[in-house]
Design a protein around this motif. Structure first.
Motif, PDB file in Angstrom:
ATOM      1  N   ARG A 154       2.467  -3.739   9.037  1.00 11.59           N
ATOM      2  CA  ARG A 154       1.012  -3.700   9.239  1.00 11.59           C
ATOM      3  C   ARG A 154       0.293  -3.004   8.072  1.00 11.59           C
ATOM      4  O   ARG A 154      -0.593  -2.185   8.260  1.00 11.59           O
ATOM      5  N   VAL A 155       0.692  -3.363   6.845  1.00 14.63           N
ATOM      6  CA  VAL A 155       0.059  -2.849   5.633  1.00 14.63           C
ATOM      7  C   VAL A 155      -0.986  -3.879   5.191  1.00 14.63           C
ATOM      8  O   VAL A 155      -0.637  -5.008   4.863  1.00 14.63           O
ATOM      9  N   MET A 156      -2.243  -3.495   5.202  1.00 15.43           N
ATOM     10  CA  MET A 156      -3.301  -4.422   4.801  1.00 15.43           C
ATOM     11  C   MET A 156      -3.552  -4.305   3.302  1.00 15.43           C
ATOM     12  O   MET A 156      -3.619  -3.198   2.758  1.00 15.43           O
ATOM     13  N   VAL A 157      -3.685  -5.446   2.639  1.00 13.98           N
ATOM     14  CA  VAL A 157      -4.022  -5.496   1.214  1.00 13.98           C
ATOM     15  C   VAL A 157      -5.504  -5.845   1.123  1.00 13.98           C
ATOM     16  O   VAL A 157      -5.922  -6.908   1.577  1.00 13.98           O
ATOM     17  N   ASP A 158      -6.299  -4.941   0.557  1.00 16.18           N
ATOM     18  CA  ASP A 158      -7.743  -5.091   0.480  1.00 16.18           C
ATOM     19  C   ASP A 158      -8.183  -5.049  -0.980  1.00 16.18           C
ATOM     20  O   ASP A 158      -8.264  -3.976  -1.576  1.00 16.18           O
ATOM     21  N   GLN A 159      -8.485  -6.223  -1.543  1.00 15.84           N
ATOM     22  CA  GLN A 159      -8.918  -6.303  -2.949  1.00 15.84           C
ATOM     23  C   GLN A 159     -10.282  -5.667  -3.179  1.00 15.84           C
ATOM     24  O   GLN A 159     -10.634  -5.355  -4.300  1.00 15.84           O
ATOM     25  N   SER A 167      -7.106   2.712  13.221  1.00 17.63           N
ATOM     26  CA  SER A 167      -7.004   1.457  12.487  1.00 17.63           C
ATOM     27  C   SER A 167      -5.862   0.645  13.085  1.00 17.63           C
ATOM     28  O   SER A 167      -4.835   1.215  13.469  1.00 17.63           O
ATOM     29  N   PRO A 168      -6.017  -0.668  13.156  1.00 23.63           N
ATOM     30  CA  PRO A 168      -4.884  -1.487  13.590  1.00 23.63           C
ATOM     31  C   PRO A 168      -3.791  -1.550  12.514  1.00 23.63           C
ATOM     32  O   PRO A 168      -2.693  -2.040  12.768  1.00 23.63           O
ATOM     33  N   TYR A 169      -4.099  -1.064  11.314  1.00 26.01           N
ATOM     34  CA  TYR A 169      -3.154  -1.068  10.199  1.00 26.01           C
ATOM     35  C   TYR A 169      -2.569   0.325  10.030  1.00 26.01           C
ATOM     36  O   TYR A 169      -3.176   1.319  10.402  1.00 26.01           O
ATOM     37  N   THR A 170      -1.384   0.406   9.439  1.00 27.83           N
ATOM     38  CA  THR A 170      -0.778   1.707   9.172  1.00 27.83           C
ATOM     39  C   THR A 170      -1.326   2.307   7.883  1.00 27.83           C
ATOM     40  O   THR A 170      -1.411   3.516   7.747  1.00 27.83           O
ATOM     41  N   THR A 171      -1.683   1.410   6.952  1.00 26.70           N
ATOM     42  CA  THR A 171      -2.202   1.839   5.668  1.00 26.70           C
ATOM     43  C   THR A 171      -2.962   0.675   5.033  1.00 26.70           C
ATOM     44  O   THR A 171      -2.768  -0.479   5.416  1.00 26.70           O
ATOM     45  N   ILE A 172      -3.802   1.004   4.075  1.00 30.07           N
ATOM     46  CA  ILE A 172      -4.518  -0.019   3.320  1.00 30.07           C
ATOM     47  C   ILE A 172      -4.199   0.174   1.841  1.00 30.07           C
ATOM     48  O   ILE A 172      -4.357   1.271   1.304  1.00 30.07           O
ATOM     49  N   PHE A 173      -3.722  -0.899   1.225  1.00 29.29           N
ATOM     50  CA  PHE A 173      -3.454  -0.897  -0.212  1.00 29.29           C
ATOM     51  C   PHE A 173      -4.577  -1.636  -0.910  1.00 29.29           C
ATOM     52  O   PHE A 173      -5.076  -2.645  -0.402  1.00 29.29           O
ATOM     53  N   THR A 174      -4.925  -1.169  -2.098  1.00 24.85           N
ATOM     54  CA  THR A 174      -6.116  -1.670  -2.774  1.00 24.85           C
ATOM     55  C   THR A 174      -5.835  -2.049  -4.225  1.00 24.85           C
ATOM     56  O   THR A 174      -4.691  -2.139  -4.642  1.00 24.85           O
ATOM     57  N   ARG A 175      -6.913  -2.237  -4.968  1.00 29.46           N
ATOM     58  CA  ARG A 175      -6.798  -2.662  -6.366  1.00 29.46           C
ATOM     59  C   ARG A 175      -5.865  -1.804  -7.209  1.00 29.46           C
ATOM     60  O   ARG A 175      -5.084  -2.351  -7.988  1.00 29.46           O
ATOM     61  N   PRO A 176      -5.887  -0.454  -7.122  1.00 26.73           N
ATOM     62  CA  PRO A 176      -4.962   0.312  -7.974  1.00 26.73           C
ATOM     63  C   PRO A 176      -3.500  -0.069  -7.774  1.00 26.73           C
ATOM     64  O   PRO A 176      -2.738  -0.141  -8.735  1.00 26.73           O
ATOM     65  N   TRP A 177      -3.097  -0.336  -6.535  1.00 27.09           N
ATOM     66  CA  TRP A 177      -1.716  -0.747  -6.269  1.00 27.09           C
ATOM     67  C   TRP A 177      -1.452  -2.132  -6.863  1.00 27.09           C
ATOM     68  O   TRP A 177      -0.430  -2.362  -7.507  1.00 27.09           O
ATOM     69  N   LEU A 178      -2.374  -3.071  -6.633  1.00 34.05           N
ATOM     70  CA  LEU A 178      -2.226  -4.411  -7.203  1.00 34.05           C
ATOM     71  C   LEU A 178      -2.118  -4.335  -8.723  1.00 34.05           C
ATOM     72  O   LEU A 178      -1.271  -4.986  -9.337  1.00 34.05           O
ATOM     73  N   HIS A 179      -2.965  -3.518  -9.343  1.00 35.79           N
ATOM     74  CA  HIS A 179      -2.955  -3.396 -10.799  1.00 35.79           C
ATOM     75  C   HIS A 179      -1.667  -2.747 -11.298  1.00 35.79           C
ATOM     76  O   HIS A 179      -1.119  -3.158 -12.328  1.00 35.79           O
ATOM     77  N   ALA A 180      -1.169  -1.735 -10.590  1.00 38.04           N
ATOM     78  CA  ALA A 180       0.082  -1.080 -10.995  1.00 38.04           C
ATOM     79  C   ALA A 180       1.252  -2.065 -10.986  1.00 38.04           C
ATOM     80  O   ALA A 180       2.140  -1.986 -11.832  1.00 38.04           O
ATOM     81  N   ILE A 223      -5.450   4.050   1.615  1.00 37.84           N
ATOM     82  CA  ILE A 223      -5.657   4.862   2.808  1.00 37.84           C
ATOM     83  C   ILE A 223      -4.401   4.886   3.672  1.00 37.84           C
ATOM     84  O   ILE A 223      -3.745   3.862   3.854  1.00 37.84           O
ATOM     85  N   MET A 224      -4.093   6.065   4.221  1.00 38.03           N
ATOM     86  CA  MET A 224      -3.001   6.207   5.179  1.00 38.03           C
ATOM     87  C   MET A 224      -3.583   6.706   6.495  1.00 38.03           C
ATOM     88  O   MET A 224      -4.355   7.665   6.515  1.00 38.03           O
ATOM     89  N   TYR A 225      -3.172   6.041   7.581  1.00 33.89           N
ATOM     90  CA  TYR A 225      -3.658   6.377   8.915  1.00 33.89           C
ATOM     91  C   TYR A 225      -2.646   7.254   9.653  1.00 33.89           C
ATOM     92  O   TYR A 225      -1.488   7.367   9.243  1.00 33.89           O
ATOM     93  N   PRO A 226      -3.068   7.893  10.763  1.00 33.17           N
ATOM     94  CA  PRO A 226      -2.220   8.872  11.462  1.00 33.17           C
ATOM     95  C   PRO A 226      -0.852   8.359  11.905  1.00 33.17           C
ATOM     96  O   PRO A 226       0.127   9.098  11.819  1.00 33.17           O
ATOM     97  N   ASP A 227      -0.761   7.109  12.372  1.00 30.42           N
ATOM     98  CA  ASP A 227       0.535   6.588  12.827  1.00 30.42           C
ATOM     99  C   ASP A 227       1.580   6.643  11.710  1.00 30.42           C
ATOM    100  O   ASP A 227       2.721   7.042  11.934  1.00 30.42           O
ATOM    101  N   LEU A 228       1.193   6.234  10.512  1.00 31.41           N
ATOM    102  CA  LEU A 228       2.129   6.260   9.386  1.00 31.41           C
ATOM    103  C   LEU A 228       2.402   7.692   8.950  1.00 31.41           C
ATOM    104  O   LEU A 228       3.550   8.051   8.672  1.00 31.41           O
TER     105      LEU A 228
END
Length: 158
Positions: A57-62, A127-140, A68-73
């Protein structure tokens, strides 16, 4: 020398080799849509290895720049508040509410054979997601994502 002869010589010559390490272009085709249910407006959700654990449940948000990390994770990774560094800039949640982060933490994230450091901002919000990954991760990763194809692509060696 006539213009037509110059033109003919210029375009009849053999293609020149380009020197250097050229990677193939990352892109998506209709074949990449196979297996998706269409039409859809689904979020791009993946599974990654974070801090040595497989995380679903890792959301990729461009459209965002903050991972972002949520409490469950946070709890699932057995992290403690003492593990966090200070992060004092407020964020806006999906509901439009101001959220004060608990702090920030850097963890290793594995995508296939690729491993990158990610700075997560830890928030105490639903959040229904455990974490949200964004542009910095995509770019890395040098990655490209597509919500239409519900995929993330990146180069693996050759």
């Amino acid at each position: 020398m006539s213009v037509s002869r110059i033109f003919a010589e210029e375009f009849d010559s053999k293609p020149k080799r380009i020197k250097g390490n050229i990677l193939p272009i990352l892109g998506f085709s209709d074949e990449d849509k196979i297996g998706t249910i269409r039409p859809h407006a689904d979020a791009l959700v993946v599974t990654l290895r974070i801090g040595g654990y497989e995380v679903r449940r890792v959301m990729v948000d461009q459209g965002s720049g903050a991972d972002i990390m949520y409490p469950d994770l946070f709890r699932g990774l057995n992290l403690k508040l003492e593990d966090l560094t200070t992060y004092d800039s407020p964020l806006i949640s999906f509901e439009g509410k101001v959220v004060i982060p608990k702090g920030q933490i850097r963890l290793l994230v594995q995508s296939g054979p690729e491993v990158v450091d990610v700075d997560f901002i830890v928030v105490d919000a639903y959040s229904p997601y455990t974490t949200i990954f964004t542009r910095p991760w995509l770019h890395a990763l040098g990655a490209v994502s597509s919500t239409l194809h519900v995929k993330v692509k990146f180069h693996l060696g050759d």
